[in-house]
Motif scaffolding. Sequence first.
Motif, PDB file in Angstrom:
ATOM      1  N   GLY A  38      48.762 137.093  53.795  1.00 61.42           N
ATOM      2  CA  GLY A  38      49.385 136.491  54.965  1.00 61.42           C
ATOM      3  C   GLY A  38      49.355 134.984  55.013  1.00 61.42           C
ATOM      4  O   GLY A  38      49.494 134.387  56.082  1.00 61.42           O
ATOM      5  N   ASN A  39      49.201 134.337  53.870  1.00 64.87           N
ATOM      6  CA  ASN A  39      49.192 132.874  53.814  1.00 64.87           C
ATOM      7  C   ASN A  39      49.917 132.444  52.555  1.00 64.87           C
ATOM      8  O   ASN A  39      49.573 132.889  51.453  1.00 64.87           O
ATOM      9  N   GLY A  40      50.920 131.567  52.714  1.00 72.78           N
ATOM     10  CA  GLY A  40      51.721 131.165  51.567  1.00 72.78           C
ATOM     11  C   GLY A  40      50.917 130.554  50.442  1.00 72.78           C
ATOM     12  O   GLY A  40      51.243 130.714  49.256  1.00 72.78           O
ATOM     13  N   ASN A  41      49.832 129.851  50.789  1.00 72.40           N
ATOM     14  CA  ASN A  41      48.987 129.238  49.759  1.00 72.40           C
ATOM     15  C   ASN A  41      48.096 130.254  49.052  1.00 72.40           C
ATOM     16  O   ASN A  41      47.461 129.917  48.052  1.00 72.40           O
ATOM     17  N   ASN A 100      54.326 115.210  52.947  1.00 72.60           N
ATOM     18  CA  ASN A 100      54.296 114.502  54.229  1.00 72.60           C
ATOM     19  C   ASN A 100      55.133 115.155  55.326  1.00 72.60           C
ATOM     20  O   ASN A 100      54.954 114.836  56.505  1.00 72.60           O
ATOM     21  N   MET A 101      56.050 116.050  54.973  1.00 69.12           N
ATOM     22  CA  MET A 101      56.862 116.659  56.023  1.00 69.12           C
ATOM     23  C   MET A 101      56.022 117.567  56.908  1.00 69.12           C
ATOM     24  O   MET A 101      56.220 117.624  58.120  1.00 69.12           O
ATOM     25  N   ASN A 102      55.067 118.244  56.314  1.00 65.83           N
ATOM     26  CA  ASN A 102      54.234 119.184  57.067  1.00 65.83           C
ATOM     27  C   ASN A 102      52.950 118.503  57.553  1.00 65.83           C
ATOM     28  O   ASN A 102      51.844 118.981  57.351  1.00 65.83           O
ATOM     29  N   THR A 103      53.113 117.353  58.196  1.00 67.85           N
ATOM     30  CA  THR A 103      52.007 116.607  58.790  1.00 67.85           C
ATOM     31  C   THR A 103      52.448 116.125  60.169  1.00 67.85           C
ATOM     32  O   THR A 103      53.648 116.093  60.460  1.00 67.85           O
ATOM     33  N   PRO A 104      51.508 115.747  61.039  1.00 67.13           N
ATOM     34  CA  PRO A 104      51.902 115.226  62.359  1.00 67.13           C
ATOM     35  C   PRO A 104      52.855 114.042  62.253  1.00 67.13           C
ATOM     36  O   PRO A 104      53.830 113.951  63.006  1.00 67.13           O
ATOM     37  N   SER A 105      52.589 113.127  61.307  1.00 63.74           N
ATOM     38  CA  SER A 105      53.470 111.962  61.152  1.00 63.74           C
ATOM     39  C   SER A 105      54.840 112.382  60.640  1.00 63.74           C
ATOM     40  O   SER A 105      55.869 111.836  61.050  1.00 63.74           O
ATOM     41  N   GLY A 106      54.853 113.385  59.744  1.00 63.08           N
ATOM     42  CA  GLY A 106      56.123 113.873  59.217  1.00 63.08           C
ATOM     43  C   GLY A 106      56.958 114.561  60.283  1.00 63.08           C
ATOM     44  O   GLY A 106      58.170 114.349  60.379  1.00 63.08           O
ATOM     45  N   LEU A 107      56.301 115.388  61.101  1.00 63.86           N
ATOM     46  CA  LEU A 107      57.007 116.072  62.178  1.00 63.86           C
ATOM     47  C   LEU A 107      57.495 115.071  63.225  1.00 63.86           C
ATOM     48  O   LEU A 107      58.558 115.250  63.822  1.00 63.86           O
ATOM     49  N   SER A 151      48.574 112.091  51.848  1.00 66.68           N
ATOM     50  CA  SER A 151      47.350 112.859  52.054  1.00 66.68           C
ATOM     51  C   SER A 151      46.871 113.339  50.683  1.00 66.68           C
ATOM     52  O   SER A 151      47.548 114.162  50.050  1.00 66.68           O
ATOM     53  N   PRO A 152      45.732 112.832  50.204  1.00 68.02           N
ATOM     54  CA  PRO A 152      45.244 113.257  48.883  1.00 68.02           C
ATOM     55  C   PRO A 152      45.107 114.767  48.755  1.00 68.02           C
ATOM     56  O   PRO A 152      45.399 115.338  47.706  1.00 68.02           O
ATOM     57  N   VAL A 153      44.673 115.405  49.855  1.00 68.83           N
ATOM     58  CA  VAL A 153      44.488 116.863  49.821  1.00 68.83           C
ATOM     59  C   VAL A 153      45.825 117.570  49.618  1.00 68.83           C
ATOM     60  O   VAL A 153      45.946 118.475  48.775  1.00 68.83           O
ATOM     61  N   LYS A 154      46.851 117.160  50.379  1.00 70.65           N
ATOM     62  CA  LYS A 154      48.161 117.813  50.267  1.00 70.65           C
ATOM     63  C   LYS A 154      48.790 117.570  48.898  1.00 70.65           C
ATOM     64  O   LYS A 154      49.410 118.461  48.311  1.00 70.65           O
ATOM     65  N   VAL A 155      48.644 116.346  48.382  1.00 69.36           N
ATOM     66  CA  VAL A 155      49.181 116.041  47.052  1.00 69.36           C
ATOM     67  C   VAL A 155      48.477 116.891  45.997  1.00 69.36           C
ATOM     68  O   VAL A 155      49.114 117.446  45.091  1.00 69.36           O
ATOM     69  N   LEU A 156      47.148 117.016  46.118  1.00 68.56           N
ATOM     70  CA  LEU A 156      46.383 117.807  45.154  1.00 68.56           C
ATOM     71  C   LEU A 156      46.772 119.280  45.220  1.00 68.56           C
ATOM     72  O   LEU A 156      46.999 119.923  44.188  1.00 68.56           O
ATOM     73  N   VAL A 157      46.875 119.831  46.440  1.00 74.69           N
ATOM     74  CA  VAL A 157      47.225 121.253  46.604  1.00 74.69           C
ATOM     75  C   VAL A 157      48.617 121.527  46.042  1.00 74.69           C
ATOM     76  O   VAL A 157      48.827 122.512  45.321  1.00 74.69           O
ATOM     77  N   TYR A 158      49.577 120.656  46.382  1.00 77.79           N
ATOM     78  CA  TYR A 158      50.947 120.851  45.904  1.00 77.79           C
ATOM     79  C   TYR A 158      50.985 120.773  44.371  1.00 77.79           C
ATOM     80  O   TYR A 158      51.659 121.582  43.713  1.00 77.79           O
ATOM     81  N   PHE A 201      56.267 115.885  36.245  1.00 76.99           N
ATOM     82  CA  PHE A 201      55.980 116.045  37.667  1.00 76.99           C
ATOM     83  C   PHE A 201      54.889 115.068  38.104  1.00 76.99           C
ATOM     84  O   PHE A 201      54.990 114.434  39.160  1.00 76.99           O
ATOM     85  N   CYS A 202      53.843 114.926  37.277  1.00 79.63           N
ATOM     86  CA  CYS A 202      52.768 113.980  37.589  1.00 79.63           C
ATOM     87  C   CYS A 202      53.293 112.544  37.594  1.00 79.63           C
ATOM     88  O   CYS A 202      52.877 111.727  38.438  1.00 79.63           O
ATOM     89  N   LEU A 203      54.185 112.224  36.671  1.00 81.82           N
ATOM     90  CA  LEU A 203      54.784 110.885  36.640  1.00 81.82           C
ATOM     91  C   LEU A 203      55.597 110.633  37.904  1.00 81.82           C
ATOM     92  O   LEU A 203      55.622 109.508  38.429  1.00 81.82           O
ATOM     93  N   MET A 204      56.264 111.668  38.403  1.00 77.02           N
ATOM     94  CA  MET A 204      57.011 111.546  39.648  1.00 77.02           C
ATOM     95  C   MET A 204      56.071 111.178  40.797  1.00 77.02           C
ATOM     96  O   MET A 204      56.356 110.277  41.598  1.00 77.02           O
ATOM     97  N   ILE A 205      54.939 111.880  40.874  1.00 78.60           N
ATOM     98  CA  ILE A 205      53.969 111.604  41.942  1.00 78.60           C
ATOM     99  C   ILE A 205      53.423 110.180  41.835  1.00 78.60           C
ATOM    100  O   ILE A 205      53.340 109.447  42.831  1.00 78.60           O
TER     101      ILE A 205
END
Length: 397
Positions: free
Chosen positions: A32-35, A299-306, A84-91, A68-72
Amino acid sequence: MTIKNSGKFIIQKEKLIIYLFVLSVVFADILGNGNLNLLYFFGLFLIFKNLKIQVSFLKDMVIFFVPFCLMILGEIFLSGNTFSPVKVLVYSLKILVCISLLSYTKKRFWVVDHLTIIKNICGLFEIMLVISLLTINKPIFWRLNDVINRFSKTRLKFLYSEPSVLGILCGLLVIILLYYIFDNKKNYMLLKEIVLLAVIILLTFSMSGIVYTAIGIIVLFLFQVFKNKEVIPRRMLTYFLLGICLLIIILSTNNPISNRFFSMFLGTDGSYNFRWSAAVNVFRKTMEITRYWGMGLGNMNTPSGLSFLLNIGIDYKFANSFLYFFTENGILGIIYTIYLFLICTYNCIKSSKNIRPLKVGVLAFAFVSQIAGGYYTDPILWIMYGIVCSNEKTVIN
């Protein structure tokens, strides 16, 4: 004697991996969780399995993951966005796992008996379908009172997050099976699985699953027909006429599928507008505001992104694989995606004429399924890329 036992061990280990894959596909969203998609865990298992460092695995990391890493890195140092380091790492980890699935599929698709794998998946689906029909008013395998699809309030989803995910998976399996039907008239034994998958797709009432599967089948059919330019097999013409008749019946009768199709055509379908119109609007405005750098990965799925979305008139995240990825990653995300599809296209071009129809059909399906829906990190998508890039050396014609 030792060699024989070693061989048996290797065979048993391969069977175990196949069983794990089948279970990971059928019960992918059970947590029940996409991750926590089970295919991510299967991909992690493949990464640990390849810790001995296989050359093919390393090559795929260089071809797909390094860019992909070069893109980041380009985004972090050039865009001026905060991340967000956490979101970048998870993605990044999700992409890494998806590429491990691509690499495994690329290497093993023509080695393992993928028809048996599909039959095992269909066997479990058959059991679940029977249970579903007996519990149609229970929210176990069904989405009840769907607020998105006004034409079909009760939609089959099994244990997946939503009906469209189930529809896309079944569509991929149908395309693979039809490749064998089109290629060899003796494979009518696969009709049972095709009918089962078609029924499941129809019960999901997923226009994504229905329309995108139809496009994939048409592309597969055309490449199969023109594989031998000098003659068009009579049975292929029969398939074509049957397909046209089925399409006419669906569109000329009053049913949820035809009603929603015409609603989409007239621009009055809320789900389609949500997945396409809103996404195009957000992408266009974001590119203008950020000078084509995008919002930044994750960043889209963050308070600042929303909050950013709210400022440009959207109060929700949209569901559109390509445009979501492009909106976050800007021009670098577009370049990476073009690079990814150029590699897949090259593998279609260099493939043998016997295998090319399947590869092109799957690539077309992977592409169109992301135009107005899907998720960039969907493991099934990267398995499709693996099929398209698969090694054909073991194919027996």
